[in-house]
Scaffold this active site. Structure first.
Site, mmCIF file in Angstrom:
data_model
loop_
_atom_site.group_PDB
_atom_site.id
_atom_site.type_symbol
_atom_site.label_atom_id
_atom_site.label_comp_id
_atom_site.label_asym_id
_atom_site.label_seq_id
_atom_site.Cartn_x
_atom_site.Cartn_y
_atom_site.Cartn_z
ATOM 1 N N HIS A 184 1.747 11.808 0.187
ATOM 2 C CA HIS A 184 2.224 10.015 -0.040
ATOM 3 C C HIS A 184 3.084 10.281 1.201
ATOM 4 O O HIS A 184 3.985 10.279 1.647
ATOM 5 C CB HIS A 184 2.993 9.739 -1.204
ATOM 6 C CG HIS A 184 3.299 8.507 -1.572
ATOM 7 N ND1 HIS A 184 2.378 7.166 -2.304
ATOM 8 C CD2 HIS A 184 4.064 7.925 -0.698
ATOM 9 C CE1 HIS A 184 2.988 6.198 -1.683
ATOM 10 N NE2 HIS A 184 4.383 6.345 -1.911
ATOM 11 N N CYS A 185 2.350 8.770 2.020
ATOM 12 C CA CYS A 185 3.741 8.701 2.735
ATOM 13 C C CYS A 185 4.154 7.250 2.898
ATOM 14 O O CYS A 185 3.979 6.334 2.987
ATOM 15 C CB CYS A 185 2.607 8.164 4.540
ATOM 16 S SG CYS A 185 3.296 7.705 5.720
ATOM 17 N N PRO A 186 5.731 7.774 2.831
ATOM 18 C CA PRO A 186 6.315 6.326 2.799
ATOM 19 C C PRO A 186 6.234 5.986 3.920
ATOM 20 O O PRO A 186 6.672 3.786 3.385
ATOM 21 C CB PRO A 186 7.942 7.177 2.682
ATOM 22 C CG PRO A 186 7.501 8.310 3.240
ATOM 23 C CD PRO A 186 6.352 8.473 3.383
ATOM 24 N N ASN A 189 3.573 3.111 3.037
ATOM 25 C CA ASN A 189 3.504 2.903 1.474
ATOM 26 C C ASN A 189 1.790 3.302 0.600
ATOM 27 O O ASN A 189 1.689 2.101 -0.418
ATOM 28 C CB ASN A 189 4.616 0.844 1.265
ATOM 29 C CG ASN A 189 4.918 1.097 -0.087
ATOM 30 O OD1 ASN A 189 4.612 2.054 -1.055
ATOM 31 N ND2 ASN A 189 4.424 -0.291 -0.343
#
Length: 410
Positions: A184-186, A189
């Site tokens: 999951h890449c912040p 998002n």
């Protein structure tokens, strides 16, 4: 008969003791909220050991579920902040390039070199914007629910309670299962999965190339701007009215806006007395007026320093991340599978066996599968140009090699 009478007496005696000890049997019941709390705690305790498959991971997830939920919620909320940070920082670099660097290039660069810079710079910019937009807006891919299709699965998600196909993992931040989940890449998002993994990697590649391009081309301007700011700070430290050599009454005061140079000058002072003649010689630096340093030049120099520091830092950090993902793609695995494959390899080595990744088809073919290259022309139309083609396969089954052999003539 006597033995039966004794046994009956003992049972009767025990009943009397229990009635006196236990207040419930005497009608003194506990409050309802205490009974509910006690029942909930018992149920919570038994839920940690609901079957024989319970291990330390299940206990850890159950105990730290509130903390993990808080972290996931904060990360989900900060995802929008990270996306806007990428947009704002990228826009600021573009403003510096167009307002400060481009006018200087138009005046100094030869025509052929200027055309190359304009073509490459705008191509790189288009690739960055396109792949970042697609990586943010494209869903990573979700497995169907158990009632929709009969999908081959390898396990059941303990949180979603739906069948999980191969290479599918649950994301606590998105609160869903993701097909071929990488992470999951912040900064997006969004999760990086089967449908947007190529967009994410292409964005990292072209953003790294763009940062390296800005850093190399702005290196000379950065050095000049840094020296100009250092010279300006030196001028600000010189206060008006303070003599340069401490001999103010003899050589005069330092006027505002002047700096010292390497030239020297000698001053002689003669003094007569009744009995002697004295000559005093003083050595001092020659004072020349400093060129004007306007507010506009100061802002432009600071913006160049800001651009060079930011692009150089991002080039190093993002370049390392891109290299790591390129190695994973060459091996035919994701970030999550990297850890699981390492554990499986260690386990099978202890058993005297060799582990082979079932999704590894060789370095070149792994890249073809990842980039969706089915023929030679796709290396240009699908890799070097913006392309919204879907990845090969549906993300549910991974049994066969999806890339066809290249024909002899294309």
């Amino acid at each position: 008969m006597r033995w039966r009478w004794c046994a009956g007496s003992v049972v009767h005696l025990l009943r009397c003791v229990l009635l006196r000890v236990c207040p419930r049997r005497r009608g003194c019941r506990l409050p309802v909220w205490m009974l509910k709390t006690e029942a909930y705690l018992k149920l919570l305790l038994h839920s940690l050991f609901y079957n024989i498959l319970t291990d330390s991971d299940v206990v850890f997830d159950s105990v730290f579920e509130p903390l993990l939920w808080s972290v996931d919620y904060v990360t989900r909320w900060f995802g929008l902040v990270f996306v806007w940070m990428v947009v704002v920082l990228t826009t600021s670099i573009l403003l510096v390039a167009y307002i400060v660097l481009l006018p200087n290039a138009l005046r100094t660069y030869p025509t052929a070199w200027l055309v190359w810079h304009l073509c490459y710079g705008h191509w790189n910019l288009v690739m960055i914007v396109f792949h970042y937009y697609k990586a943010v807006k494209t869903a990573p891919g979700y497995p169907p629910s158990s009632g929709e299709n009969d999908v081959p699965f390898v396990s059941v998600c303990k949180k979603c309670v739906i069948p999980k196909p191969a290479r599918t993992h649950h994301c606590g931040i998105c609160n869903r299962c993701i097909l071929k989940m990488d992470h999951h890449c912040p900064w997006l998002n969004n999760c990086v999965g089967h449908l947007n993994h190529r967009y994410f990697f292409s964005f990292c590649v072209f953003m790294t190339l763009g940062c390296v391009y800005c850093s190399l081309n702005g290196r000379i301007r950065f050095l000049a701007a840094y020296k100009a700011l250092e010279r300006f700070k030196h001028l600000e430290m010189e206060k008006p009215g303070v003599p340069v050599t401490g001999m103010g009454p003899l050589i005069g005061l330092l006027p505002t806006g002047q700096v010292l140079t390497n030239h020297t000058q000698y001053f002689c002072l003669c003094s007569f007395t009744d009995s002697a003649f004295f000559v005093f010689v003083f050595k001092t630096d020659y004072v020349t007026p400093a060129p004007p340093y306007s507010f506009k030049e100061k802002i432009m120099d600071k913006s160049i320093i800001y651009m060079w520091v930011l692009t150089s830092t991002v080039a190093v950090v993002l370049g390392a991340l891109t290299t790591w993902h390129a190695l994973l793609i060459s091996r035919g695995e994701t970030s999550i599978e990297r850890h699981t494959n390492a554990k499986e390899k260690s386990r099978m080595q202890k058993m005297g066996q060799v582990y082979k990744n079932p999704f590894n088809h060789g370095k070149l073919h792994n890249w073809k599968v990842f980039l969706g290259v089915e023929k030679r022309s796709h290396w240009v139309t699908r890799v070097l140009l913006p392309s919204a083609h879907s990845p090969l396969g549906d993300g549910l089954t991974w049994d066969s090699f999806p890339v066809k052999k290249e024909p002899i003539a294309v």
